[in-house]
Design a protein around this motif. Structure first.
Motif, PDB file in Angstrom:
ATOM      1  N   TYR A  86      -2.654  -3.524 -12.676  1.00  0.00           N
ATOM      2  CA  TYR A  86      -3.012  -4.241 -11.459  1.00  0.00           C
ATOM      3  C   TYR A  86      -1.756  -4.518 -10.627  1.00  0.00           C
ATOM      4  O   TYR A  86      -1.614  -5.595 -10.045  1.00  0.00           O
ATOM      5  N   SER A 128      -9.204  -8.682 -12.327  1.00  0.00           N
ATOM      6  CA  SER A 128      -8.363  -9.242 -11.270  1.00  0.00           C
ATOM      7  C   SER A 128      -9.225  -9.590 -10.064  1.00  0.00           C
ATOM      8  O   SER A 128      -9.978  -8.756  -9.566  1.00  0.00           O
ATOM      9  N   HIS A 130      -7.450 -11.115  -7.568  1.00  0.00           N
ATOM     10  CA  HIS A 130      -6.404 -11.231  -6.550  1.00  0.00           C
ATOM     11  C   HIS A 130      -6.570 -10.118  -5.517  1.00  0.00           C
ATOM     12  O   HIS A 130      -6.501  -8.934  -5.830  1.00  0.00           O
ATOM     13  N   LEU A 150      -6.899 -12.612 -13.341  1.00  0.00           N
ATOM     14  CA  LEU A 150      -5.889 -12.835 -12.311  1.00  0.00           C
ATOM     15  C   LEU A 150      -6.574 -13.431 -11.093  1.00  0.00           C
ATOM     16  O   LEU A 150      -7.698 -13.043 -10.752  1.00  0.00           O
TER      17      LEU A 150
END
Length: 404
Positions: A86, A128, A130, A150
């Motif tokens: 990521y 993730s 984000h 995340l």
């Protein structure tokens, strides 16, 4: 252009312990670099730096030309932890040959969190959020799941707590791991129903232990989910037919589906829920239905759906080539079916469902000319009949499926 004899770009994963945590080879690369690229936080962690620095622009892809302009010179790019988990490594690898780049990773945030919590990393779900849609977490909320996530910033944890409580999963535990690996590291936990952690560092990762009950709080992992999950105006491929249709479409990981006349979007949405790498485009003529598709997609955790307001085959123009096409309405339109077959990738699947006699006749003609499989789907439900029960049949569906 001939590649330089040795790597000129060094990709360095850096943690909250800064330059002290880097291996000697990474520190040497920083000392020799003429340009160092990274986030402001990364540059500060690695400092003091003698070379020229460049803070990532937004979007970060805009920095690629400046990096490529230094080709052959020693350049360093700083990233968090493991640049290929990521991270920015994938972006750079798309532009720079492997022989021109070397990478020195540090432990990823996922690895650090698993080490702190003594979790088995291979048994945890890694995700993730984000820079991504929050709703992507919905499908991975499963009974007893351990999720490492995340986040955007300090606002993500309370949003997830609210989501879990809305599903009666308030007994789930959310652990916030802040600034791992540095002097400001902090680990705190709270149940979702009483999540009240204040002053959360924007640099954090969440570890979520999902409660196992009630079962109603979880989205099924099977195709043919309950019809009541979808907002619709009657234009819905019902659950049993939907499960058969998705099986006939024969999805592979990363395939693109075009759902023609998508209605409520149920086929395209469930296609996306099969695998996070899958892609789907829903074509729908009516704007109100197009908005409904987007609402359903967000609710069920497939916000990455693309919705086009328009009519096929004209709407096919300019779209990427799909590996699968589903036509749930318009089977009697010979031009539409032929156009769909034409844009389909070689080896791809075309599935068409029909309920009228006229549409069935058209599918029989397609079957005779192109082959494939012709299937009659008949479903009946038990309904009250006086003081007893009887079978109430739904309209039969004729399905034609063919591989190009």
């Amino acid at each position: 252009m001939t590649a330089p004899a040795k790597p000129w770009l060094t990709l360095i994963g850096i943690g909250e312990d800064g330059a002290d945590g880097l291996i000697p080879a990474a520190r040497e690369a920083l000392a020799q670099a003429r340009l160092i690229v990274g986030g402001a936080r990364h540059l500060a962690l690695a400092g003091p730096l003698a070379a020229k620095t460049l803070v990532w622009p937004s979007p970060i892809g805009d920095a690629v030309p400046a990096i490529l302009a230094r080709r052959g010179e020693p350049v360093c790019v700083l990233a968090s932890g493991d640049p290929f988990f990521y991270g920015v490594g994938t972006l750079l690898a798309a532009h720079i040959a492997p022989a021109e780049m070397i990478c020195f990773p540090s432990p990823s945030a996922f690895s650090l969190a698993a080490a702190r919590l003594h979790w088995s990393l291979q048994d945890a779900t890694l995700i993730s959020l984000h820079g991504r849609d929050f709703e992507r977490i919905i499908p991975v909320v499963q009974p007893g799941a351990r999720i490492l996530c995340l986040v955007w910033d300090e606002t993500t944890a309370p949003r997830i707590a609210k989501l879990l409580c809305e599903r009666d999963l308030g007994a789930s535990t959310i652990t916030v791991l802040e600034a791992m690996g540095g002097p400001k590291e902090r680990i705190r936990a709270a149940p979702a129903r009483a999540f009240d952690l204040a002053g959360v560092n924007p640099l954090n990762l969440l570890a979520i232990e999902v409660a196992r009950e009630p079962r109603s709080g979880f989205l099924s992992t099977a195709s043919g989910r309950d019809d009541g999950l979808f907002e619709h105006d009657g234009q819905l491929t019902k659950r049993h037919a939907r499960a058969i249709t998705l099986s006939s479409l024969a999805p592979r990981r990363g395939d693109l589906l075009i759902d023609v006349g998508a209605g409520s979007g149920s086929i395209a949405i469930e296609w996306l829920l099969l695998d996070s790498a899958n892609r789907a485009i829903a074509i729908e003529q009516r704007p109100d239905r197009a908005e409904r598709i987007l609402r359903n997609a967000r609710k069920l955790g497939a916000p990455q759906i693309e919705v086009i307001v328009g009519a096929a085959p004209a709407a096919f123009a300019g779209l990427p080539q799909p590996q699968a096409i589903f036509i749930g309405g318009g089977a009697s339109d010979v031009e539409l079916v032929e156009a769909a077959f034409a844009v389909l990738a070689q080896g791809g699947r075309l599935v068409v469902n029909a309920v009228t006699l006229e549409a069935e006749a058209a599918l029989i003609a397609h079957y005779k000319s192109r082959g494939g499989e012709l299937t009659k789907i008949e479903i009946a439900r038990a309904d009250p009949l006086g003081g007893f029960h009887g079978w109430r049949p739904a309209m039969p569906i004729t399905q034609w499926a063919v591989t190009k």
